[in-house]
Scaffold this active site. Structure first.
Site, PDB file in Angstrom:
ATOM      1  CG  HIS A  32      -7.315 -14.158 -11.090  1.00 10.78           C
ATOM      2  ND1 HIS A  32      -7.040 -15.312 -10.396  1.00 10.78           N
ATOM      3  CD2 HIS A  32      -7.573 -14.553 -12.370  1.00 10.78           C
ATOM      4  CE1 HIS A  32      -7.102 -16.356 -11.209  1.00 10.78           C
ATOM      5  NE2 HIS A  32      -7.429 -15.916 -12.417  1.00 10.78           N
TER       6      HIS A  32
ATOM      7  CB  CYS B 106      12.460   0.040  -4.861  1.00 12.41           C
ATOM      8  SG  CYS B 106      11.405  -1.152  -4.005  1.00 12.41           S
TER       9      CYS B 106
ATOM     10  CG  HIS C  12     -11.568 -12.733 -10.742  1.00 12.79           C
ATOM     11  ND1 HIS C  12     -11.013 -13.612  -9.848  1.00 12.79           N
ATOM     12  CD2 HIS C  12     -11.489 -13.325 -11.969  1.00 12.79           C
ATOM     13  CE1 HIS C  12     -10.588 -14.686 -10.492  1.00 12.79           C
ATOM     14  NE2 HIS C  12     -10.876 -14.540 -11.780  1.00 12.79           N
TER      15      HIS C  12
ATOM     16  CG  ASP D 188      14.766   2.874  -4.875  1.00 13.50           C
ATOM     17  OD1 ASP D 188      15.171   2.154  -5.817  1.00 13.50           O
ATOM     18  OD2 ASP D 188      14.661   2.464  -3.707  1.00 13.50           O
TER      19      ASP D 188
ATOM     20  CB  THR E  13      12.912  -5.808  -2.384  1.00  9.13           C
ATOM     21  OG1 THR E  13      12.231  -4.678  -1.808  1.00  9.13           O
ATOM     22  CG2 THR E  13      14.232  -6.035  -1.668  1.00  9.13           C
TER      23      THR E  13
HETATM   24  C1  RB5 Z   1      17.002   0.860  -0.940  1.00  5.49           C
HETATM   25  O1  RB5 Z   1      18.221   0.523  -0.375  1.00  5.49           O
HETATM   26  C2  RB5 Z   1      15.981  -0.259  -0.787  1.00  5.49           C
HETATM   27  O2  RB5 Z   1      15.580  -0.318   0.535  1.00  5.49           O
HETATM   28  C3  RB5 Z   1      14.817  -0.048  -1.710  1.00  5.49           C
HETATM   29  O3  RB5 Z   1      15.269  -0.015  -3.024  1.00  5.49           O
HETATM   30  C4  RB5 Z   1      13.721  -1.096  -1.659  1.00  5.49           C
HETATM   31  O4  RB5 Z   1      14.262  -2.383  -1.821  1.00  5.49           O
HETATM   32  C5  RB5 Z   1      12.791  -1.007  -0.546  1.00  5.49           C
HETATM   33  O5  RB5 Z   1      11.870  -1.807  -0.385  1.00  5.49           O
END
Ligand code: RB5
Length: 151
Positions: free
Chosen positions: A101, A68, A136, A11, A70
């Site tokens: 695993h 993304c 596994h 994203d 996080t």
């Molecule tokens: C976008 O602002 C953010 O929410 C996305 O990149 C991600 O971290 C979602 O889990």
């Protein structure tokens, strides 16, 4: 086993890291399909995660990489697709372990959490580590059985 095909998406939070990973794949001679915005415009991550995961689940490509901010949203969405084992990874030990695993077929990274150098090390390890099978296999079989019965 050498990975030859990858689908890659991010994203808006992961564009820069996506470009670095695309360059890495290019350098390694790994064919890749790339999805996600070219500019910093805000986009929703779920459809991007589904697109890449479907390509892995249908075996159009061998592996998927999702980025993304996080890595959390991408990993949650990817794991909704039947046959996908996606791990959000932020360290090199887990990059090894989740291949050995868990036989993960999609990797999620958090571009706002994991720096580019570490992220590229994680990608390199994850693409070049084989699944161990053995003890596994029974555990992964339990997940597949659950999917077959409930998903
Ligand atoms: C976008 O602002 C953010 O929410 C996305 O990149 C991600 O971290 C979602 O889990």
């Amino acid at each position: 086993m050498t990975v030859k095909t990858v689908a890659l998406a991010s994203d808006h939070g992961g564009i820069e890291l996506r470009k670095l990973i695309a360059d890495y794949l290019e350098d390694q001679g790994i064919a890749y399909q790339e999805f996600g915005p070219k500019t910093a415009e805000s986009v929703d991550y779920p459809n991007l995660a589904f697109t890449v995961s479907e390509k892995v689940a249908t075996r159009e490509v061998e592996r998927g990489i999702l980025i993304c901010g996080t890595g959390i949203g991408m990993s949650i969405a990817a794991n909704k697709v039947k046959g996908i084992r996606c791990a959000l990874v932020g360290d090199t030990f887990s990059a090894h372990a989740t291949r050995e695993h868990n036989d993960t077929n999609v990797l999620a990274l958090g571009a706002r959490v994991t720096g580019p150098g570490l992220a590229l090390d994680i990608v390199d390890i994850w693409l070049n580590t084989d699944y161990e099978g053995g003890r596994h296999a029974n555990r992964l079989g339990q997940i597949t059985d659950y999917e077959d019965q409930h998903c």
